[in-house]
Design an enzyme around this catalytic site. Sequence first.
Site, short mmCIF file in Angstrom:
data_model
loop_
_atom_site.label_atom_id
_atom_site.label_comp_id
_atom_site.label_asym_id
_atom_site.label_seq_id
_atom_site.Cartn_x
_atom_site.Cartn_y
_atom_site.Cartn_z
N PHE A 127 38.66 36.94 45.86
CA PHE A 127 39.92 36.80 45.56
C PHE A 127 40.38 36.26 44.14
O PHE A 127 39.46 35.31 43.79
CB PHE A 127 40.77 35.83 46.48
N GLU A 128 41.06 36.84 43.24
CA GLU A 128 41.41 36.07 41.85
C GLU A 128 42.72 36.70 41.45
O GLU A 128 42.93 37.99 41.73
CB GLU A 128 40.30 36.56 40.88
N VAL A 129 43.37 35.95 41.31
CA VAL A 129 44.59 36.33 40.37
C VAL A 129 44.50 35.68 38.98
O VAL A 129 44.18 34.65 38.92
CB VAL A 129 45.93 35.78 40.76
#
Length: 350
Positions: A237-239
């Site tokens: 998960f990455e933003v």
Amino acid sequence: SAHDTTSPNPKQSSSSTAPLAHKAPGPRMNATFVTLARNSDVWEISRSIRQVEDRFNHAYNYDWVFLNDAEFDETFISVTTALTSGRTRYGKIDSAHWGFPDFIDQEKAAKVREDMHERKIIYGDSVSYRHMCRYESGFFFRHELMLEYEWYWRVEPSIELFCDVSYDPFKFMAENKKKYSFVLSLYEYEATIPTLWDSTKSFMKEHPEHIAEGNSMQFLSDDGGETYNHCHFWSNFEVGNLDWLRSKAYIDFFEHLDKDGGFFYERWGDAPVHSIAAGLMLKKEEIHFFNDIAYYHVPFTHCPTGEKLRLENKCHCNPKDNFDWNGYSCTKRYFEMNKIPLPEGYEKEQ
Ligand code: GDP
Ligand code: MN
């Protein structure tokens, strides 16, 4: 490349499944979802897409870029296009970005894989996993389909989102001057990165101009930078901000690590690479913890702390499954370093 395809976007038409009333008002950011996947991942990524759309993107219709080292097949394209509410784009990865660089000693790399196989190190014998980790570390943000965007949200197969995301995380990042974010953090498996910190230290010596004042060294090291404590943000998960990844600082860091060979002579993951980069080259305030984005990727769950928050956002995760306050999580260190109070309800839910 000539293989890139962009699906026609019939979704703006009146046959759209999401009622107009559910469209979030206001402008959109220059942002996209991005997924690296094989054709065989189609059903697992479909589950992820369905959750991301139901919990967030049906109201925002952000684009979705799919990247693959092989050509995407018709099934992958038609199924993922049908499931998404925004424009979908499909890119083939240039072979120069997916493979052994010429300075890698093939024999030495093969011996390492054999040795790691015997030691039963997860993915230790895999060539493709190493190409994947190197690609996610140094290249996805430079794919031609990604160049036009400023923000990305990475999505992997078989993830779950347990709560509504009822605001725009890209906009939140921009307005609050954030560059990188996470939902889960933990200790990396030492056997996969024995010399990653040595390589990092020689980079710091060579490029002191890239090291930020007020960085997160305290999150990464317990002795002021002498040794790595193995804490990292879980990068499935990455933003994040793509211009930061495309900056001279980040590229210099990636190239320095790449030359040292640890993507192949060890099994460096993109999670510790991104985390060390963010930890040293960003100000600590530029890294955000999304407590309100509830997330699962095997085997860990981030279920938001705070009952009020969970009910307001229609969460369906069991708070007992939350990993954040577990001894193997590094998230408490992030709070301590930033001197921000632990979320409300933390005492009851640890
Ligand atoms: P894990 O989460 O570390 O167990 O690794 P995954 O198997 O989930 O792989 C990470 C991401 O890379 C996922 O989005 C996969 O779909 C993708 N991926 C892994 N290996 C390959 C590969 O050989 N080719 C392509 N195109 N994608 C891959
Ligand atoms: Mn995965």
